[in-house]
Design a protein around this motif. Sequence first.
Motif, PDB file in Angstrom:
ATOM      1  N   VAL A   1      25.995  71.553  89.741  1.00  0.00           N
ATOM      2  CA  VAL A   1      26.518  71.050  88.467  1.00  0.00           C
ATOM      3  C   VAL A   1      26.679  69.543  88.581  1.00  0.00           C
ATOM      4  N   ASP A   2      25.992  68.797  87.714  1.00  0.00           N
ATOM      5  CA  ASP A   2      26.146  67.343  87.741  1.00  0.00           C
ATOM      6  C   ASP A   2      27.563  66.965  87.329  1.00  0.00           C
ATOM      7  N   GLY A   3      28.143  66.013  88.029  1.00  0.00           N
ATOM      8  CA  GLY A   3      29.462  65.520  87.646  1.00  0.00           C
ATOM      9  C   GLY A   3      29.339  64.355  86.687  1.00  0.00           C
ATOM     10  N   PRO A   4      30.467  63.743  86.326  1.00  0.00           N
ATOM     11  CA  PRO A   4      30.456  62.583  85.428  1.00  0.00           C
ATOM     12  C   PRO A   4      30.105  61.307  86.193  1.00  0.00           C
ATOM     13  N   HIS A   5      30.083  60.157  85.478  1.00  0.00           N
ATOM     14  CA  HIS A   5      30.045  58.868  86.167  1.00  0.00           C
ATOM     15  C   HIS A   5      31.373  58.677  86.896  1.00  0.00           C
ATOM     16  N   SER A   6      31.425  57.658  87.751  1.00  0.00           N
ATOM     17  CA  SER A   6      32.695  57.391  88.438  1.00  0.00           C
ATOM     18  C   SER A   6      33.093  55.924  88.233  1.00  0.00           C
ATOM     19  N   ALA A   7      34.386  55.688  88.425  1.00  0.00           N
ATOM     20  CA  ALA A   7      34.905  54.303  88.337  1.00  0.00           C
ATOM     21  C   ALA A   7      36.162  54.205  89.189  1.00  0.00           C
ATOM     22  N   ILE A   8      36.505  52.970  89.570  1.00  0.00           N
ATOM     23  CA  ILE A   8      37.776  52.745  90.266  1.00  0.00           C
ATOM     24  C   ILE A   8      38.888  52.801  89.215  1.00  0.00           C
ATOM     25  N   LEU A   9      39.888  53.659  89.456  1.00  0.00           N
ATOM     26  CA  LEU A   9      40.981  53.844  88.489  1.00  0.00           C
ATOM     27  C   LEU A   9      42.225  53.054  88.890  1.00  0.00           C
ATOM     28  N   GLY A  10      42.340  52.731  90.182  1.00  0.00           N
ATOM     29  CA  GLY A  10      43.528  52.010  90.632  1.00  0.00           C
ATOM     30  C   GLY A  10      43.273  51.376  91.981  1.00  0.00           C
ATOM     31  N   ILE A  11      43.974  50.272  92.237  1.00  0.00           N
ATOM     32  CA  ILE A  11      43.756  49.534  93.489  1.00  0.00           C
ATOM     33  C   ILE A  11      45.124  49.161  94.075  1.00  0.00           C
ATOM     34  N   GLY A  12      45.239  49.151  95.381  1.00  0.00           N
ATOM     35  CA  GLY A  12      46.515  48.790  95.999  1.00  0.00           C
ATOM     36  C   GLY A  12      46.292  48.177  97.366  1.00  0.00           C
TER      37      GLY A  12
END
Length: 329
Positions: free
Chosen positions: A8-19
């Motif tokens: 099953v192909d997943g969605p695109h991805s992105a960075i949601l938070g940085i610390g």
Amino acid sequence: MSKQITVVDGPHSAILGIGSYRPSRVVDNAEMCTMIDSSDEWIRQRTGIIERRWATDDETLMVMALGAARKALDHAGLQGSDLDAVIVSTVSHLTQFPAIAPQIATELGATDAAAYDILAACAGFCYGLAQADGLIRNGSATRVLVIGAEKLSEQLDKTDRTTAFLFGDGAGAAVVGPSDEPGIGPVVWGSDGAAKDVIRLTRHWDEPGDEPPYIHMDGQPVFRWASTTVAKKTLEMLARAGLTVDDLDVFIPHQANDRIIDAMIRTLKMPEHVTVARDISHMGNTSAASIPLAIEAMFERGEVKSGQLALIVGFGAGLVYAGQIIRLP
Ligand code: UT7
């Protein structure tokens, strides 16, 4: 033919938070020069470093990694229990196995998350991000924590004038999750094992010796490789993402030497409007932690904004390099 495997192909991805986590102890060039035969002027001119942070005994690799991870989760508005994979890039987990990632996952409450360490030195954060992106897009994970954490001061001969002034400690983390638009571009990465000796430990842990093994670096060949071969690869990182340098808002190279950053800027013919990370001045070279530390510092100083396009590139011992375009969280 036997039955086919379901993928099953997943969605695109992105960075949601940085610390990030910056150790409390600041070691400036004046203090550094009590340990090695050098000068503030030489260190600044040759590297751009003004000071670095060296962790105290209480600031273990685990403490720093957890500090950065918790900030990244807060920034993303998520909890540890939302994670299904934890990837830790480090050369400073001296126990070698078991990996530190499962312990970090447990501390964060990421129960039963996949968790593993990767050893890709100063390219490690970009390697980890590429893996997180792939795991999400092929449907194997939904939210992945990528940590770069280093306590290099434990592996430094503090009297060696070729390395002692360069390296520092710290940790940075990014939470990667699903996104409607691509937030992480294709990785461009590679290696050259023939140059394994230019950055290495002085000896194997089980070889006899009074001192622990320390980091050894032949600075000049590494400098030349980074300023030429890796600098040219940054052009491929843009091309693979279908972008040109004019589309960039931010450039965040591994913080190894201000003069390597300058060489990359020349190769890329970087336009004036692009903001360039120079976190090396206050952190030195923190290997896998340097890119996420630099990203957070730029946010704190108001130099970058959420949604901007950034080129990140890491390079170091192996030799290994990796880089991609990201959209800032
Ligand atoms: O994170 C992994 C990737 N790492 C890197 O990308 C690091 C790449 N390399 C470098 O950043 C640089 O090679 C260094 C900063 C490590 C060294 O700078 P350099 O300009 O390559 O110095 P050098 O080794 O060519 O030495 C130049 C001179 C020599 O003196 P002479 O022979 O010209 O009289 C050295 O003895 O500088 C001298 N020197 C120093 N002087 C004061 C070397 N180290 C020092 C020092 N303080 N700490």
